[in-house]
Enzyme design. Structure first.
Site, PDB file in Angstrom:
ATOM      1  N   ASP A   1       0.933  -1.032  -0.049  1.00 16.43           N
ATOM      2  CA  ASP A   1       0.127   0.063  -0.162  1.00 16.43           C
ATOM      3  C   ASP A   1       0.844   1.361  -0.102  1.00 16.43           C
ATOM      4  O   ASP A   1       1.756   1.326   0.963  1.00 16.43           O
ATOM      5  CB  ASP A   1      -0.736   0.044   1.191  1.00 16.43           C
ATOM      6  CG  ASP A   1      -2.083   0.630   1.250  1.00 16.43           C
ATOM      7  OD1 ASP A   1      -2.121   1.633   0.451  1.00 16.43           O
ATOM      8  OD2 ASP A   1      -3.223   0.197   1.631  1.00 16.43           O
TER       9      ASP A   1
ATOM     10  N   ASP B   1      -2.965   4.795  -2.495  1.00 19.57           N
ATOM     11  CA  ASP B   1      -3.881   5.501  -1.324  1.00 19.57           C
ATOM     12  C   ASP B   1      -4.256   6.671  -1.853  1.00 19.57           C
ATOM     13  O   ASP B   1      -3.377   7.809  -2.253  1.00 19.57           O
ATOM     14  CB  ASP B   1      -3.086   5.455  -0.106  1.00 19.57           C
ATOM     15  CG  ASP B   1      -4.087   6.045   0.987  1.00 19.57           C
ATOM     16  OD1 ASP B   1      -5.088   5.236   1.376  1.00 19.57           O
ATOM     17  OD2 ASP B   1      -3.939   7.334   1.412  1.00 19.57           O
TER      18      ASP B   1
ATOM     19  N   GLU C   1      -6.420   4.302  -5.736  1.00 20.87           N
ATOM     20  CA  GLU C   1      -7.660   4.510  -4.807  1.00 20.87           C
ATOM     21  C   GLU C   1      -8.171   6.092  -5.345  1.00 20.87           C
ATOM     22  O   GLU C   1      -7.240   6.938  -5.152  1.00 20.87           O
ATOM     23  CB  GLU C   1      -7.594   4.573  -3.414  1.00 20.87           C
ATOM     24  CG  GLU C   1      -8.876   4.749  -2.539  1.00 20.87           C
ATOM     25  CD  GLU C   1      -8.448   5.290  -1.132  1.00 20.87           C
ATOM     26  OE1 GLU C   1      -9.514   4.880  -0.575  1.00 20.87           O
ATOM     27  OE2 GLU C   1      -7.682   5.852  -0.940  1.00 20.87           O
TER      28      GLU C   1
ATOM     29  N   HIS D   1     -11.233  -2.016   4.203  1.00 19.51           N
ATOM     30  CA  HIS D   1     -11.001  -1.696   5.732  1.00 19.51           C
ATOM     31  C   HIS D   1     -11.721  -0.032   5.994  1.00 19.51           C
ATOM     32  O   HIS D   1     -11.671   0.338   7.164  1.00 19.51           O
ATOM     33  CB  HIS D   1      -9.513  -1.665   5.675  1.00 19.51           C
ATOM     34  CG  HIS D   1      -8.866  -0.244   5.060  1.00 19.51           C
ATOM     35  ND1 HIS D   1      -8.627  -0.302   3.740  1.00 19.51           N
ATOM     36  CD2 HIS D   1      -8.195   0.702   5.364  1.00 19.51           C
ATOM     37  CE1 HIS D   1      -8.247   0.672   3.150  1.00 19.51           C
ATOM     38  NE2 HIS D   1      -7.705   1.467   4.105  1.00 19.51           N
ATOM     39  N   ASP D   2     -12.139   0.795   4.831  1.00 15.80           N
ATOM     40  CA  ASP D   2     -12.985   1.800   5.206  1.00 15.80           C
ATOM     41  C   ASP D   2     -14.551   1.575   5.101  1.00 15.80           C
ATOM     42  O   ASP D   2     -15.183   2.651   5.243  1.00 15.80           O
ATOM     43  CB  ASP D   2     -12.468   2.806   4.204  1.00 15.80           C
ATOM     44  CG  ASP D   2     -11.034   3.245   4.295  1.00 15.80           C
ATOM     45  OD1 ASP D   2     -10.277   3.148   5.369  1.00 15.80           O
ATOM     46  OD2 ASP D   2     -10.455   3.424   3.170  1.00 15.80           O
TER      47      ASP D   2
END
Ligand code: GLC
Length: 549
Positions: free
Chosen positions: A105, A206, A248, A322-323
């Site tokens: 990530d 990210d 993302e 995870h969000d």
């Protein structure tokens, strides 16, 4: 594979399924209550058994953990809570032995304020690192403008020693990097190349659409230089390897997604876009302002992405990360029909064109959690939201209702491995409490059970390997206006599949099934003959070879 199928199947990352690990909550090996890299290594056989081909690891770099690792203080070292660089190298090697690639990530929009660059940057205006971040002159108490940070409060933070503000789109401990500075970009590329040399299989980038910000014009995402920066980064780094890259991009639309995932490889393999994930909220408001899912609109949205990126880009397929809250609690039914609806959601998603992502525990049908009160929550976004809304005079009940539905901690409770204490995640005290339903929902129960949610995911992964139509078939939405059924076909030169699902608790008529009654059933979440009526959350995929005319 024959040469022909190989050509149709394209690069490896179109043919794989990715599994996301949130390291803090996956498996603890030293009983400090926090998941770690040796813990992940001990579970690689489980992942290989599921059939996935890559693991996206949420950040394990050195970090003060203000935002659970999305605030990095050293990109080239591992946080001691997760292990060492040697552990990381071992993970890459051990995963490779099982044909699993590791996706790192990359958080490139900001660093931690404890990163060496920022520590230097705030020493003086003429420090060589000062220009690595985004500063504006000012006077204390008079902010450069009224931009807000995602985690609450203003996007500007005062540094008295410099008489300047720095810009942060997330928490005050996550200062934004200045991508206009070529030195910053070079540092980043060198760091990426260093990880590539270590043998990683790819990167998830990210909030990548936020790097080219122009705060003076209020621009955060999709800034004018965004694609220029991404292309430069791709040329200098990713294109030197055979990697999967996924950006993302909360601000993605089908037009810019064609740039991000251009088949010429000039940017990324694909992007995470969130249009379908932002539909069950009140228009123009925040995710906490709940609204029922507009089912027909959601289908149309997903169909639009399938149609628009067909042969012009590539989709990533996901419902969980995870969000986000757990999809079975969000769009399915996490009570009576938990198993059926979890399988139905998986079937609908994995039948589509793109690369599927499974978030840890999704393959077990893990659900949202309902902690008694705010003191049990850990996520910075949730805690800030609670404080803000309570100050604004919202009723606590109402705030908790939003948190139960949308808090990121729903996805962050420990992975449920077994019915043992703490779900087999740790023998210590977990950093966040385990969801009490681990006694019924856990990997040990599900792995050997052919009827489990786990087995459904394993079969779906297998089907994508066996039938090329899952990779290259053209998507067509059927029964578009139907309020219960999600149905579509995928059609290639010589095969076609029909994916048919009832999204509700009530039986639903699906006459289409009559037309397909002689087709082969690839997967079905009910043990019954498929008629023309689908039971609650019933879903199946039918296959037939095409007769050439
Ligand atoms: C991304 C991450 C999220 C993080 C944020 C800031 O959206 O997925 O977890 O808080 O970026 O880095």
């Amino acid at each position: 594979m024959t040469e022909m199928t190989e050509k149709k199947r394209g690069p490896w990352w179109k043919n794989t399924v990715v599994y996301q690990i949130y390291p803090k909550s996956f498996q603890d090996s030293d009983n400090d209550g926090i998941g770690d890299i040796p813990g992940i290594i001990s579970r690689l056989d489980y992942l290989a058994g599921l059939g996935i081909g890559a693991v996206w690891l949420s950040p394990v770099y050195c970090s003060p953990q203000d935002d659970n690792g999305y605030d990095i203080s050293d990109y080239q070292d591992i946080d001691p809570m997760f292990g060492t660089l040697e552990d990381m190298e071992k993970l890459i090697t051990e995963a490779k032995k099982r044909d699993i690639r590791i996706i790192m990530d990359l958080v490139l929009n900001h660093t931690s304020d404890e990163h060496r660059w920022f520590q230097e940057a705030k020493k003086s205006r003429d420090n060589p690192y000062h220009d690595y971040y985004v500063w504006r002159d000012g006077v204390e108490g008079k902010l450069p403008n009224d931009m807000k940070a995602t985690f609450g409060g203003p996007a500007w933070e005062w540094v008295p020693e410099l008489n300047q503000y720095y810009f942060h789109q997330f928490s005050v401990k996550q200062p934004d990097l200045n991508w206009e500075n070529p030195k910053v970009r070079r540092e980043i590329y060198d760091m990426i190349l260093w990880w590539m040399e270590k043998g990683v299989g790819g990167f998830r980038l990210d909030v990548i659409d936020q790097i080219a910000k122009e705060p003076d014009r209020g621009i955060t995402n999709n800034g004018p230089r965004l694609h220029e920066f991404i292309r430069e980064m791709s040329r200098e780094t990713f294109q030197k390897g055979d990697l999967i890259t996924v950006g993302e991009a909360w601000g993605a639309n089908t037009e810019n997604a064609k740039l991000y995932s251009n088949p010429d490889g000039s940017e990324f393999s694909m992007v995470f876009q969130f249009e379908h994930m932002a539909m069950d909220q009140q228009p123009g408001k925040e995710k906490w302002d709940l609204a029922p899912l507009p089912f027909v609109k959601m289908k149309q949205c997903m169909a639009k992405w399938q149609r628009e990126l067909y042969q012009t880009g590539w989709n990533s397929l996901f419902l969980d990360n995870h969000d986000l809250p757990r999809i079975v609690s969000r769009w399915g039914d996490d009570k009576k029909y938990r198993k059926e609806s979890a399988k139905m959601l998986a079937t609908v998603l994995h039948g589509m064109q793109g690369t599927p992502y499974i978030y840890q525990g999704e393959e077990l049908g893990m659900t949202n959690v309902k902690f008694q009160d705010i003191t049990h929550y850990r996520d910075i976004e949730t805690l800030n939201l609670y404080r803000e809304r309570m100050e604004q005079g919202y009723r606590e009940e109402e705030v908790m209702r939003s948190i139960y539905a949308k808090s990121r901690d729903n996805a962050r409770t420990p992975m449920q491995w077994s019915a043992e204490e703490n779900a087999g995640f740790t023998k210590g005290t977990p950093w966040i409490e385990v969801n009490p339903n681990y006694v019924e929902i856990n990997a040990e129960e599900e792995r050997e059970d052919p009827d489990s949610v786990f087995s459904c995911y394993r079969t779906l992964i297998q089907l994508r390997k066996e039938y090329p139509v899952f990779i290259d078939g053209k998507f067509e939405l059927l029964m578009e206006e139907d309020e219960q059924i999600f149905a579509y076909t995928r059609t290639s030169e010589d095969e076609e599949i029909l994916v048919c699902a009832n999204f509700t608790k009530e039986p639903a008529r699906c006459p289409l099934l009559g037309e397909w009654k002689d087709a082969r059933i690839l997967i079905h979440n009910y043990d019954r003959e498929a008629g023309e009526t689908l039971m609650p959350y019933e879903a199946l995929i039918l296959w037939r070879g095409k007769v050439r005319t």
